[in-house]
Design an enzyme around this catalytic site. Structure first.
Site, PDB file in Angstrom:
ATOM      1  N   ALA A 162      24.443 -79.191  37.757  1.00  0.00           N
ATOM      2  CA  ALA A 162      25.197 -80.441  37.550  1.00  0.00           C
ATOM      3  C   ALA A 162      26.373 -80.245  36.596  1.00  0.00           C
ATOM      4  O   ALA A 162      27.465 -80.770  36.842  1.00  0.00           O
ATOM      5  CB  ALA A 162      24.257 -81.515  37.015  1.00  0.00           C
ATOM      6  N   CYS A 164      14.112 -89.866  31.173  1.00  0.00           N
ATOM      7  CA  CYS A 164      12.685 -90.042  31.479  1.00  0.00           C
ATOM      8  C   CYS A 164      11.833 -89.292  30.450  1.00  0.00           C
ATOM      9  O   CYS A 164      10.788 -88.761  30.776  1.00  0.00           O
ATOM     10  CB  CYS A 164      12.373 -89.605  32.905  1.00  0.00           C
ATOM     11  SG  CYS A 164      12.853 -87.914  33.259  1.00  0.00           S
ATOM     12  N   ASP A 192      20.708 -89.165  36.504  1.00  0.00           N
ATOM     13  CA  ASP A 192      19.243 -89.259  36.350  1.00  0.00           C
ATOM     14  C   ASP A 192      18.646 -87.861  36.207  1.00  0.00           C
ATOM     15  O   ASP A 192      17.967 -87.367  37.116  1.00  0.00           O
ATOM     16  CB  ASP A 192      18.666 -89.996  37.573  1.00  0.00           C
ATOM     17  CG  ASP A 192      17.171 -90.200  37.467  1.00  0.00           C
ATOM     18  OD1 ASP A 192      16.643 -90.187  36.338  1.00  0.00           O
ATOM     19  OD2 ASP A 192      16.512 -90.369  38.517  1.00  0.00           O
ATOM     20  N   PHE A 194      21.959 -85.402  39.997  1.00  0.00           N
ATOM     21  CA  PHE A 194      20.514 -85.142  40.009  1.00  0.00           C
ATOM     22  C   PHE A 194      19.878 -86.040  41.083  1.00  0.00           C
ATOM     23  O   PHE A 194      18.986 -86.845  40.815  1.00  0.00           O
ATOM     24  CB  PHE A 194      19.857 -85.396  38.638  1.00  0.00           C
ATOM     25  CG  PHE A 194      20.492 -84.637  37.508  1.00  0.00           C
ATOM     26  CD1 PHE A 194      20.184 -83.298  37.290  1.00  0.00           C
ATOM     27  CD2 PHE A 194      21.404 -85.249  36.652  1.00  0.00           C
ATOM     28  CE1 PHE A 194      20.767 -82.587  36.240  1.00  0.00           C
ATOM     29  CE2 PHE A 194      21.992 -84.550  35.604  1.00  0.00           C
ATOM     30  CZ  PHE A 194      21.673 -83.215  35.394  1.00  0.00           C
ATOM     31  N   ASP A 253      22.636 -81.859  43.364  1.00  0.00           N
ATOM     32  CA  ASP A 253      21.321 -81.386  42.897  1.00  0.00           C
ATOM     33  C   ASP A 253      21.304 -79.868  43.018  1.00  0.00           C
ATOM     34  O   ASP A 253      21.973 -79.300  43.876  1.00  0.00           O
ATOM     35  CB  ASP A 253      20.189 -81.986  43.735  1.00  0.00           C
ATOM     36  CG  ASP A 253      18.857 -81.973  42.987  1.00  0.00           C
ATOM     37  OD1 ASP A 253      18.442 -83.045  42.495  1.00  0.00           O
ATOM     38  OD2 ASP A 253      18.256 -80.888  42.865  1.00  0.00           O
TER      39      ASP A 253
HETATM   40  C1  SAM Z   1      14.555 -86.869  37.672  1.00  0.00           C
HETATM   41  S1  SAM Z   1      14.906 -85.995  39.114  1.00  0.00           S
HETATM   42  C2  SAM Z   1      16.059 -87.028  39.868  1.00  0.00           C
HETATM   43  C3  SAM Z   1      15.423 -88.112  40.699  1.00  0.00           C
HETATM   44  C4  SAM Z   1      16.356 -88.804  41.623  1.00  0.00           C
HETATM   45  N1  SAM Z   1      17.458 -89.428  40.930  1.00  0.00           N
HETATM   46  C5  SAM Z   1      15.597 -89.847  42.429  1.00  0.00           C
HETATM   47  O1  SAM Z   1      15.746 -91.039  42.141  1.00  0.00           O
HETATM   48  O2  SAM Z   1      14.824 -89.452  43.314  1.00  0.00           O
HETATM   49  C6  SAM Z   1      15.778 -84.625  38.624  1.00  0.00           C
HETATM   50  C7  SAM Z   1      16.429 -83.754  39.700  1.00  0.00           C
HETATM   51  O3  SAM Z   1      17.335 -82.902  39.002  1.00  0.00           O
HETATM   52  C8  SAM Z   1      17.425 -81.664  39.655  1.00  0.00           C
HETATM   53  N2  SAM Z   1      17.955 -80.728  38.644  1.00  0.00           N
HETATM   54  C9  SAM Z   1      17.332 -80.235  37.553  1.00  0.00           C
HETATM   55  N3  SAM Z   1      18.190 -79.502  36.794  1.00  0.00           N
HETATM   56  C10 SAM Z   1      19.382 -79.557  37.425  1.00  0.00           C
HETATM   57  C11 SAM Z   1      20.682 -79.016  37.134  1.00  0.00           C
HETATM   58  N4  SAM Z   1      20.891 -78.312  36.042  1.00  0.00           N
HETATM   59  N5  SAM Z   1      21.663 -79.286  37.987  1.00  0.00           N
HETATM   60  C12 SAM Z   1      21.469 -80.017  39.108  1.00  0.00           C
HETATM   61  N6  SAM Z   1      20.272 -80.549  39.423  1.00  0.00           N
HETATM   62  C13 SAM Z   1      19.252 -80.323  38.603  1.00  0.00           C
HETATM   63  C14 SAM Z   1      16.056 -81.386  40.157  1.00  0.00           C
HETATM   64  O4  SAM Z   1      16.131 -80.526  41.301  1.00  0.00           O
HETATM   65  C15 SAM Z   1      15.560 -82.818  40.509  1.00  0.00           C
HETATM   66  O5  SAM Z   1      15.763 -83.066  41.883  1.00  0.00           O
END
Ligand code: SAM
Length: 388
Positions: A271, A331, A291, A219, A241
């Site tokens: 993921a 979060c 994350d 993520f 991601d």
């Molecule tokens: C909380 S943010 C992560 C923030 C990042 N770690 C940072 O510090 O900038 C969540 C991320 O998860 C991605 N995301 C959401 N569901 C997902 C999935 N099922 N598989 C992969 N990525 C996913 C979103 O595109 C987003 O960029």
């Protein structure tokens, strides 16, 4: 100002700034109007914003009789900004206003250098949008003020999503400097605008831990952890991601900081699927950062969220090299420290590996936690180390 009478004793309202509708016994006011709140025994509770229909009927913003006029709004904004200056002297990127924790209920303001990004999550600020933009402009002269208000909390306030440029002209993407690194971040992206400023200190911890390690950043978004790990001397980083746009920006960010793009392997995909694939090909990592987005915005979905975490933890624990480190985050305010730890325990049992707890991660102090108001604490993380 109108008066509103509420049930119970004064002490009950000492810390928590929300008063729910069933507590209101008498009084009416307009949408978002500032009112004076008293107990039935006539004790003064505080000054609050009134909502005529929502479950959160009153949001306290002061503990003294205080009209919410333009001057007072500017005072509160200025005080919030000064607090951040003391925390991060000379920095230009921080959360300037964190809602109830700054006595500005339902308002979030992020400073991204010359621009400001705001979120409005209460009727109180919905009806004061123009006044708010004027005050921010007066105080800080930003090049632009962008609003993206689409949290689920708005629905409960009877508000629909808003995305608008309130002042100035918005650039397509914008570069910020955080922890000595430059990040291009999207301002128009569909899933998220801006940057995860709440992880500021945790980025630094990961940078310190990353030296010579093979890292998996699950993520990753635009690379907050990936870039910090690289700058801390990681051998290689796999970034996962589902958003191609986020990973494109991540690679641009790597180049922009003159870090070696050949040390980064981006994976666009879900993921869960990517982790299974990595397991299948028997990859291992010395440091894994997990994350995910908020899985549980409400208490009633915590069980479902934990199922997701159990599976993610099981997968990443099996990908950890001997003595590898796992940094796992949530979060979601309703998901407690114990919930997250319980999930780690279940996953460890399933993978048959033992772990030592190395530490906790918390939200950056520009997102202060208000004592007695649990929703203000939402970012939690554990750092664990495999014992074999
Ligand atoms: C909380 S943010 C992560 C923030 C990042 N770690 C940072 O510090 O900038 C969540 C991320 O998860 C991605 N995301 C959401 N569901 C997902 C999935 N099922 N598989 C992969 N990525 C996913 C979103 O595109 C987003 O960029």
């Amino acid at each position: 100002m109108q008066s509103i009478m509420v049930k119970g004793r004064l002490e009950e309202y000492a810390l928590h700034p929300w008063i729910f509708r069933p507590r209101v016994v008498r009084g009416e006011a307009g949408p978002g109007e500032a009112v004076l709140v008293y107990t039935q025994r006539g004790k003064f509770v505080g000054s609050a914003f009134y909502h005529p229909t929502a479950h959160i009927a009153l949001r306290l913003y002061a503990r003294e009789p205080q009209p919410f006029d333009y001057l007072y709004l500017k005072e509160r904004l200025w005080a919030a900004d000064q607090y951040r200056h003391a925390l991060f002297p000379g920095e230009e990127v921080y959360r300037m206003v964190f809602s109830e924790a700054d006595d500005l209920p339902g308002l979030i303001v992020d400073r991204y250098g010359e621009g400001l990004s705001i979120q409005i999550n209460s009727l109180a600020f919905e009806v004061r949008r123009e006044e708010l933009a004027d005050a921010l402009e007066d105080l800080f002269a930003p090049a632009w003020i962008f609003e993206r208000s689409e949290s689920p909390a708005r629905k409960k306030e009877g508000l629909s999503p808003v995305e608008t440029v309130l002042r100035g002209t918005l650039p397509e993407t914008h570069t910020i400097v955080l922890g000595g690194l430059r990040f291009r971040m999207p301002l128009h992206a569909p899933q998220k605008t801006g940057f995860f400023l709440d992880q500021r200190l945790n980025y630094q911890t990961i940078a310190r831990l990353a030296e010579k390690r093979r890292v998996l950043d699950v993520f990753s978004y635009v690379g907050g952890f990936t870039l910090h790990a690289l700058s801390g001397g990681a051998r290689e980083v796999y970034a996962v991601d589902q958003s191609r746009n986020a990973l494109d920006l991540l690679m641009e960010n790597v180049k922009e900081n003159r870090l070696e793009p050949s040390r980064v392997i981006p994976f666009v995909g879900d993921a869960f699927d990517v982790l299974k694939q990595l397991q299948f090909t028997r990859e291992t990592f010395d440091l894994i950062v997990l994350d995910p987005p908020s899985f549980a915005r409400e208490k009633k979905v915590v069980r479902r969220a934990l199922k997701g975490y159990d599976e993610l933890h099981r997968l990443v624990m099996s990908l950890l090299a001997p003595h590898g480190l796992l940094a796992t985050f949530s979060c979601s305010h309703p998901l407690s420290w114990e919930d997250l730890l319980g999930s780690l325990e279940r996953a460890a049992r399933k993978t048959g590996r033992r772990f030592r707890i190395r530490g906790r991660f918390v939200q950056s102090p520009d997102h202060p936690i208000l004592l007695g108001f649990p929703p203000s604490e939402y970012l939690r993380g554990w750092l664990v180390e495999a014992l074999d």
